[in-house]
Motif scaffolding. Structure first.
Motif, short mmCIF file in Angstrom:
data_model
loop_
_atom_site.label_atom_id
_atom_site.label_comp_id
_atom_site.label_asym_id
_atom_site.label_seq_id
_atom_site.Cartn_x
_atom_site.Cartn_y
_atom_site.Cartn_z
N LEU A 36 0.81 -1.22 0.00
CA LEU A 36 0.00 0.00 0.00
C LEU A 36 0.85 1.27 0.00
O LEU A 36 0.51 2.27 0.65
CB LEU A 36 -0.96 0.01 1.21
CG LEU A 36 -1.99 -1.12 1.26
CD1 LEU A 36 -2.96 -0.91 2.41
CD2 LEU A 36 -2.75 -1.23 -0.06
N TYR A 249 -7.27 -4.81 5.45
CA TYR A 249 -8.26 -5.15 4.42
C TYR A 249 -9.49 -5.81 5.03
O TYR A 249 -9.38 -6.65 5.92
CB TYR A 249 -7.65 -6.10 3.38
CG TYR A 249 -6.28 -5.70 2.90
CD1 TYR A 249 -6.11 -4.60 2.06
CD2 TYR A 249 -5.14 -6.41 3.28
CE1 TYR A 249 -4.86 -4.22 1.61
CE2 TYR A 249 -3.88 -6.05 2.84
CZ TYR A 249 -3.74 -4.95 2.01
OH TYR A 249 -2.49 -4.59 1.57
N ASP A 254 -11.97 -5.29 -1.19
CA ASP A 254 -11.33 -4.15 -0.52
C ASP A 254 -9.82 -4.20 -0.74
O ASP A 254 -9.19 -3.17 -0.99
CB ASP A 254 -11.65 -4.19 0.98
CG ASP A 254 -11.07 -2.99 1.71
OD1 ASP A 254 -11.40 -1.84 1.33
OD2 ASP A 254 -10.29 -3.20 2.66
N LYS A 258 -7.63 -1.42 -2.85
CA LYS A 258 -6.55 -0.66 -2.20
C LYS A 258 -5.21 -0.88 -2.88
O LYS A 258 -4.42 0.05 -3.04
CB LYS A 258 -6.47 -1.03 -0.73
CG LYS A 258 -7.60 -0.46 0.11
CD LYS A 258 -7.48 -0.84 1.58
CE LYS A 258 -8.60 -0.18 2.39
NZ LYS A 258 -8.57 -0.61 3.81
#
Length: 303
Positions: A36, A249, A254, A258
Motif C-alpha cells: 500500500l 483489508y 477491498d 486498495k
C-alpha cells in the motif's frame, strides 16, 4: 470414484513443492514489499528474484528458503488430492468430454474450478500459516506484517489464541478466486493440450506429452493467477486487531481496490516472474508425478 486417485494427487503435489518452495518464499516476500505504498516511496530490500535469493540467504540463512515447507506440504496434499482426484474422476466418467467425445476446454475449466475451490477451502488454515512463516524474516529485510511465530505448531496456537477457531479461515475468500482461476486454467489447458499434441502427432511419447502439456499449462496459469495470488498473500499475512479482524483489508474486493489505488496495476503483478518461475515447473512436476503415479498404479493392478 477411485479413492487412490485422490491420494495420488496429494502425493504428486507434495513431491513438487519440495523442489519449488524456495521460489514460493521469494514470491511471498516480493508480493509484500511496498504494501500500500506508491512506487519509489519505500525501501526495496529485494530488487528482483536473484537479488532476493542472495539477500534471504545472506540475512536469514539457507534454511530460510524452506520456510513454510511443513504447512505447504499439508496444503498441497489436501488441495491437490481433492483437485486432481476430481479431475481424474471427471475424465474417467467422460464428464469433461463433449458429444463428439473430445475433451472440452470449458468443461475442463468447470471441473478444475470445482475441485480447486473445494480443496483450497479445506486447506486454507495451512496456507495462512505458510504465508506468515515465509514472510517472517530478519528486521533488516522484513516486509509486510511480521507475525511472531516460532514454527508450525506455534503458529496454529497463536492464531487460535488471537482469532479463535474460525480465524484459521480468515482470508479464505482470497484464496478461493486464486485457486478457482488457477485450477480451472491449469486443468483445462493441460487436458486440451495433451489431447491436441496426441491428435496432431506433435508429441506422442507419453512422458514428453505430459511434460509439454504441463509446462504450457503452468505458463498460462502464471499469467492468470498473479493478481489473485497477490491479494490472497496480503489477506493472509495482514495483522489483526483486538477483535481478530484484519487491520488493512476487509476482504477480497477491498484488498484489490486498495492495492490498485495505492500501487497501481503493477502492484497486482508484484512477484510475477517469481510466480512464473515457480508455477511453470510446479505445475509440470505435479502433473508429471500424477500421471506417472497413476500409470504405476494401473500397471501394478494389471499384474
Amino acid at each position: 470414484m477411485d479413492i487412490s486417485d485422490f491420494m495420488i494427487g496429494g502425493f504428486a503435489a507434495m513431491g513438487a513443492i519440495c523442489f519449488t518452495n524456495p521460489l514460493e518464499v521469494i514470491k511471498t516476500r516480493l508480493q509484500l514489499q511496498g504494501e500500500l505504498a506508491a512506487r519509489g516511496s519505500y525501501v526495496e530490500p529485494y530488487k528482483g528474484i536473484f537479488d532476493a535469493l542472495i539477500t534471504v540467504i545472506r540475512c536469514d540463512g539457507w534454511s530460510a528458503l524452506e520456510k513454510g515447507l511443513v504447512p505447504a506440504l499439508h496444503f498441497q496434499f489436501i488441495l491437490n488430492s481433492v483437485r486432481l482426484g476430481v479431475y481424474k474422476t471427471a475424465m474417467n466418467n467422460k464428464w469433461m468430454h463433449n458429444r463428439n467425445g473430445d475433451v472440452s476446454f470449458f468443461r475442463g475449466m468447470l471441473w478444475g474450478a470445482a475441485g480447486g475451490v473445494t480443496g483450497s477451502f479445506c486447506a486454507s488454515p495451512f496456507y495462512m500459516v505458510k504465508i506468515q512463516l515465509q514472510a517472517r524474516s530478519n528486521s533488516k529485510i522484513a516486509v509486510g506484517y511480521q507475525h511472531q511465530h516460532t514454527g508450525f505448531i506455534n503458529a496454529f496456537r497463536n492464531i487460535l489464541k488471537e482469532s479463535g477457531f474460525f480465524g484459521l479461515w480468515r482470508g479464505a475468500t482470497g484464496i478461493l478466486p486464486r485457486v478457482a482461476i488457477g485450477s480451472s486454467t491449469q486443468i483445462a489447458t493441460f487436458s486440451k493440450a495433451k489431447s491436441m499434441l496426441r491428435e496432431y502427432e506433435i508429441v506422442t511419447q507419453p512422458i514428453l506429452n505430459t511434460l509439454t502439456a504441463a509446462f504450457g499449462a503452468g505458463s498460462v496459469v502464471a499469467l492468470a493467477i498473479t493478481p489473485p495470488d497477490v491479494i490472497s498473500t496480503r489477506l493472509y499475512n495482514q495483522g489483526t486487531d483486538s477483535f481478530g479482524k484484519g487491520i488493512l483489508y476487509k476482504g477480497w474486493w477491498d484488498c484489490a481496490h486498495k492495492v490498485f489505488r495505492f500501487e497501481g496495476l503493477q502492484g497486482l503483478y508484484k512477484g510475477f516472474w517469481a510466480n512464473y518461475l515457480r508455477q511453470a515447473p510446479h505445475s509440470t512436476l505435479v502433473l508429471l508425478f500424477f500421471d506417472l503415479l497413476i500409470s504405476a498404479r494401473d500397471k501394478y493392478q494389471s499384474i
